[in-house]
Design an enzyme around this catalytic site. Structure first.
Site, PDB file in Angstrom:
ATOM      1  N   CYS A 169       0.798  -1.224   0.000  1.00  0.00           N
ATOM      2  CA  CYS A 169       0.000   0.000   0.000  1.00  0.00           C
ATOM      3  C   CYS A 169       0.836   1.283   0.000  1.00  0.00           C
ATOM      4  O   CYS A 169       0.323   2.359  -0.320  1.00  0.00           O
ATOM      5  CB  CYS A 169      -0.928   0.031   1.213  1.00  0.00           C
ATOM      6  SG  CYS A 169      -1.813  -1.513   1.472  1.00  0.00           S
ATOM      7  N   HIS A 223      -2.618   7.900   6.205  1.00  0.00           N
ATOM      8  CA  HIS A 223      -2.969   6.659   5.508  1.00  0.00           C
ATOM      9  C   HIS A 223      -4.460   6.394   5.715  1.00  0.00           C
ATOM     10  O   HIS A 223      -5.163   6.058   4.765  1.00  0.00           O
ATOM     11  CB  HIS A 223      -2.116   5.505   6.021  1.00  0.00           C
ATOM     12  CG  HIS A 223      -2.129   4.304   5.154  1.00  0.00           C
ATOM     13  ND1 HIS A 223      -1.690   4.319   3.860  1.00  0.00           N
ATOM     14  CD2 HIS A 223      -2.534   3.030   5.397  1.00  0.00           C
ATOM     15  CE1 HIS A 223      -1.811   3.116   3.324  1.00  0.00           C
ATOM     16  NE2 HIS A 223      -2.325   2.305   4.247  1.00  0.00           N
ATOM     17  N   HIS A 242      -9.749   2.773  -0.862  1.00  0.00           N
ATOM     18  CA  HIS A 242      -8.335   2.441  -0.706  1.00  0.00           C
ATOM     19  C   HIS A 242      -7.807   1.901  -2.027  1.00  0.00           C
ATOM     20  O   HIS A 242      -8.191   0.817  -2.468  1.00  0.00           O
ATOM     21  CB  HIS A 242      -8.182   1.387   0.401  1.00  0.00           C
ATOM     22  CG  HIS A 242      -6.774   1.125   0.794  1.00  0.00           C
ATOM     23  ND1 HIS A 242      -5.692   1.541   0.065  1.00  0.00           N
ATOM     24  CD2 HIS A 242      -6.244   0.455   1.871  1.00  0.00           C
ATOM     25  CE1 HIS A 242      -4.574   1.159   0.656  1.00  0.00           C
ATOM     26  NE2 HIS A 242      -4.885   0.493   1.759  1.00  0.00           N
ATOM     27  N   SER A 290      12.620  39.535 -60.896  1.00  0.00           N
ATOM     28  CA  SER A 290      13.241  40.806 -61.266  1.00  0.00           C
ATOM     29  C   SER A 290      14.086  41.347 -60.119  1.00  0.00           C
ATOM     30  O   SER A 290      15.055  40.713 -59.709  1.00  0.00           O
ATOM     31  CB  SER A 290      12.173  41.803 -61.707  1.00  0.00           C
ATOM     32  OG  SER A 290      12.746  42.968 -62.257  1.00  0.00           O
TER      33      SER A 290
END
Length: 1002
Positions: A172, A307, A347, A615
């Site tokens: 994780c 977390h 999660h 020219s």
């Protein structure tokens, strides 16, 4: 300590780009919008509910479009896209998008590293279960397409990134560990830019099972830190960030979202109850270490993205670790807010850390902390102490001073990561610019280019304060320029939006290299007072070179050309116009602006591969080609003009008739001075005769008009000055041209030696101009870009009117017609844009005058996605429908029909029954279809354009050698490139048709 001190910046890392796919949010912007609005984007899935098994929770953070991918953009075949793990496909897509968001999406980016990780999603097993239905697939190829080992290197290969490319696997905490490793690589000098992130994408809806005390929430909601928390909910997500040393980012004008002050990674070791259990000691140590590296006192931290899984064990231990690391917070001026993005999206496993990181970056960037959802009462098992507070509502940043945040990620197995973020230092705002800007977009297909234009228009419409020069710079230098291109030139965002939506067509670059540009320099007649005034005022390179010519000829023409071209007052304009109309002033003035324009283009890296002139324009062409030096050419033109001014009064007139018809009608003292095309002539002679001839033609219904040229150029009237002009030419150094010159005297390429002779230029003074033949040559080659340098657009008009012009050649003019009320800068930049659409590569820094510009976030490439997903293995336990609600698809397979139909691609070419003998071509086409995943392959389709590679070629070669009993190697397939060419080679080697039974299955 803050990063205001320059000495600190060497140890700091900037977040300069972000991209992601989240439940309910296909972009970082929509992700932030959902967070601030307090939206939970976890999906309730009532059709997944099972009354007989109520422990299965019908909820998941679904990632829409998880099986969709633009295989062609990344050079993959449909077959390869199908077997490649969706996690790796989406990581690749987000990596590309993040680089574009950072303004580093072009090929000239710094050395870039890749640090990413992905979860285990079962896709390899799903493909393996159908391996017998997927021809040309073996275990090695399956592993290469699905193993996490290749997540980083796949990105490096497809995006051509040459820094370290690593796959990270720490459960994780994977993607936050990847961020830490990227930071270390940048600080150690292993790369100059880094991609970091992770993905966790399950291709089929999983069945999440609740068990008391486990990690899965019983009711499908994650209530982090709340008294009613009982676990988390699974989710799919992808996130990638672009990191760069702060000093480099600031120096290079990158948009800095936030600054990484420090980071740390450790492992719990055995300081915990078991392998899967978290540890207060390990977590506290990694937080403390990150703060120490960052040089930040805990009391300065205003927010921690935790977390925060909402589990009974995880949340109390995480807050306890934070409290231990932070201490009592006696010097705090406000609480440290805690939050968890898992309450919004679920999660995301390997992508959880980067999802929290992106949220925290946005928090410090915007000074807002979104609500932690479902938080009503604090979990009684958590001691929040006096430092931490969970906010159940979206709030402004809680503390004064620099906004500093921490990001926490914990992995099963004990690898912990913590990152300390700070808000970006104030950036210098780009100076206002009143010059129009060149905005460019492109795509691999015309549809993609159009979609890119619409995206940019929508973006600017909602952000009218966008600094247009910064937007132009980002698009010019921060994107890959694909073959189908669109551009607009605009002075403000409103004008840009209107033009992007309605104003331009898509043009196809002729080649991936520079376009073959031919500069066309017209003669006298388009000059007018004020021409190029905007360039003289606004472009230093133009001004410098025009000044050079003006000073060189001042003594020859008796005045300063700048006073005639750019009179100081309106009262001076009539006199200036009168002087400019004379041949002795008009000719050097035209040369001056042509030469200065060509030098301005050269300063932008736009140089001709060939030149020609009409020219007088031949002198500017010869000067650009290196025959004459600029000063010598200017003085030569001035002397030519002076001499022509001494001949008897003459005139020239345009006649819209073929040359042979004009010759039959001409009076004795009038001749043809120029043939500009099959029906475009210019006659020249004494002024009264030319006027009378013009009137006669008009009376007969023939289009004719006298030109604004007060001399009879290219006529017998100039012969008396030929001797004196030869003397002048003889005094001027003449070199071999360094660029091919197309002669308007002969209508063919000039001999490099003859163009240096006196005779060449004397003949040029007298002989008929053969510009129609010049155009015959130029228009015989497709994909050339003909650039009329001006003034005016005479030669561009002649080119477009020429019968050979069919639109394959781009014809560009760089100056407006004298009668047009339009900005000269707009016309010039439009010309630059048109040359770019045909493959030219301007020096964009020079185009901006080397002024500092900033990269800003702008819309990214509009991928053209198709669905590529095999069904889940039978009996796998996966949900009945994929996470992306779209039809599954497989490539064509051997046999009468695909094992799994692909309704959006048609049926595979059928193999005739056993009684028939299909041709070698039919058999090879069937093999190509199955190997590449495109059922209806044409014999002339390019193998590489279909996503073929060396591994596929090896498989096809082995198959063909076995099927046709002839020698064949992978190199033969690669060299052939098409089925038709391969079949021709097989026939040469003796291949014969085979029966259906002889066609192998793989």
């Amino acid at each position: 300590m803050t990063h205001d001190q320059p000495e600190d910046q060497d140890a700091l890392v900037a977040v300069v780009g972000m991209a992601g796919r989240f439940p309910g949010a296909p972009s970082v912007e929509s992700f932030w919008e959902n967070l601030c609005a307090g939206r939970e984007t976890i999906s309730a899935l009532p059709d997944q509910a099972d009354p007989e098994h109520p422990e299965y929770v019908p909820a998941y953070g679904v990632l829409e479009g998880a099986g969709d991918f633009d295989a062609a953009y990344f050079g993959l075949s449909a077959h390869d896209a199908l077997i490649t793990d969706p996690q790796q496909r989406l990581l690749l897509e987000c990596a590309h998008e993040a680089l574009e968001r950072a303004g580093h999406g072009g090929p000239d980016r710094p050395v870039t590293g890749v640090f990413v990780g992905a979860g285990n999603n079962g896709y390899a097993e799903a493909v393996r279960a159908r391996i017998d239905e997927l021809p040309f697939l073996d275990e090695w190829r399956l592993r290469q397409a699905t193993a996490p080992d290749f997540a980083g290197t796949r990105i490096a290969y497809h995006l051509n990134l040459t820094g370290p490319a690593l796959t990270v696997q720490t459960a994780c905490s994977t993607s936050l560990v990847a961020v830490h490793l990227a930071v270390q690589a940048l600080l150690n000098g292993e790369c100059d830019l880094a991609l970091a992130g992770g993905a966790s994408v399950v291709p089929y809806l999983p069945r999440m099972r609740y068990t008391p005390g486990g990690i899965v929430s019983a009711d499908g909601h994650c209530r982090a830190f709340d008294a009613d928390s009982d676990g988390t909910v699974g989710a799919s997500a992808v996130g990638v960030v672009v990191l760069r040393p702060l000093s480099d980012a600031l120096a290079d004008g990158d948009h800095v979202h936030a600054v990484i002050r420090g980071s740390a990674v450790n492992n719990d070791g055995r300081h915990k109850a078991g392998f899967t259990a978290p540890s207060v000691v390990g977590q506290a140590e990694v937080i403390r270490a990150a703060l120490e590296v960052a040089g930040v006192d805990p009391d300065q931290v205003g927010y921690v993205e935790a977390h925060g899984t909402g589990t009974a064990l995880g949340d109390p231990i995480e807050v306890a670790a934070l409290a231990r690391a932070f201490g009592p917070g006696t010097k705090r001026h406000g609480p440290c807010l805690l939050g968890s993005v898992k309450t919004n999206i679920g999660h995301a496993d390997a992508a959880a850390g980067v999802a929290g990181f992106i949220k925290a970056v946005l928090c410090v960037e915007h000074g807002v902390v979104p609500a932690t959802l479902h938080y009503r009462r604090p979990n009684p098992d958590i001691d929040f102490s006096s430092v931490f507070e969970v906010s159940g509502s979206t709030r402004a940043w809680p503390t004064d001073g620099p906004r500093i945040a921490g990001v926490n990620a914990l992995g099963v197995g004990g690898t912990n990561a913590h990152v300390v973020l700070e808000q970006a230092p104030p950036s210098e705002t780009s100076a206002p610019v009143d010059r129009p800007q060149l905005l460019m977009v492109s795509g691999r297909t015309p549809e993609a280019a159009d979609a890119a234009a619409r995206r940019l228009a929508d973006h600017l419409a909602t952000r009218p304060q966008t600094h247009l020069a910064d937007a132009a710079w980002t698009l010019q230098t921060g994107r890959t320029h694909h073959i189908h291109r669109r551009f607009v030139v605009a002075g403000d965002t409103q004008e840009a939006v209107s033009a992007l939506r309605t104003g331009t067509r898509t043009a196809r670059a002729g080649a991936p290299s520079d376009a073959e540009q031919v500069f066309l320099f017209p003669g006298q007649g388009g000059q007018h007072v004020g021409m190029t005034a905007a360039l003289y005022d606004g472009e230093p390179a133009f001004r410098r070179h025009l000044d050079e010519v003006a000073e060189a000829v001042a003594g020859h023409v008796g005045l300063d050309l700048r006073e005639v071209l750019y009179p100081r007052t309106e009262q001076d304009r009539p006199a200036a116009a009168e002087k400019l109309a004379t041949i002795d002033v008009g000719q050097p003035a035209v040369f001056a602006v042509q030469y200065a324009t060509a030098r301005l283009l050269a300063s932008w890296a736009l140089r001709p591969s060939a030149v020609t002139g009409h020219s007088l324009g031949a002198y500017a062409a010869a000067c650009v080609a290196g025959v004459f030096s600029p000063v010598d050419a200017a003085r030569l033109v001035a002397e030519r003009g002076r001499l022509l001014g001494t001949v008897p009064a003459g005139a020239m007139a345009a006649v819209r008739l073929p040359e042979e018809d004009v010759v039959r009608l001409l009076p004795g003292d009038v001749t043809i001075g120029a043939v500009n095309g099959p029906g475009q002539c210019t006659v020249t002679g004494p002024a009264p005769s030319v006027a009378r001839f013009t009137e006669e033609l008009t009376a007969r219904g023939i289009e004719a008009r006298v030109l604004r040229i007060a001399t009879a150029g290219h006529s017998p009237l100039v012969e008396p000055i030929a001797g004196r002009f030869a003397e002048v030419i003889g005094t001027v150094p003449r070199e071999r041209p360094t660029v091919p010159v197309l002669s308007d005297t002969t209508g063919s390429w000039a001999d490099p030696e003859k163009i240096r002779t006196v005779e060449y230029w004397v003949r040029h003074l007298r002989r008929t101009v053969r510009f129609g033949e010049v155009l015959d040559v130029l228009l015989s080659t497709p994909d050339r870009v003909l650039v009329d340098v001006g003034p005016g657009r005479t030669l561009a008009t002649l080119a477009r009117q020429h019968p050979r012009y069919d639109g394959k050649q781009a014809v560009v003019h760089l100056a407006p017609h004298p009668a047009e009320q339009v900005s000269e800068t707009v016309v010039l930049l439009t010309g630059v844009g048109e040359v770019w659409t045909r493959g030219a590569r301007p020096d964009f820094a020079a185009l901006h005058g080397h002024r500092p510009r900033r990269r800003i976030p702008l819309p990214t490439y509009p991928f053209d996605k198709r669905h590529h997903l095999v069904p889940p293995p039978p009996g796998s336990g996966a949900g009945d429908r994929p996470t992306a609600a779209a039809p599954c698809s497989t490539p064509a397979v051997f046999g009468p029909a695909p094992a799994v139909p692909r309704p959006d691609a048609g049926a595979a070419r059928p193999v005739p029954p056993a009684s028939g003998r299909p041709s070698v071509l039919d058999t090879v086409l069937t093999a190509f279809a199955q190997a590449l995943g495109y059922p209806d392959i044409d014999p002339e389709d390019n193998f590489f354009d279909l996503g073929g590679d060396s591994l596929t070629a090896t498989k096809l070669a082995a198959w063909a050698a076995t099927t046709f009993h002839v020698p064949l190697a992978a190199s033969d397939v690669l060299r052939s490139q098409t089925a038709a060419a391969l079949v021709s080679l097989l026939h040469q080697r003796g291949a014969a048709p085979v029966t259906a039974q002889e066609v192998p299955a793989s």
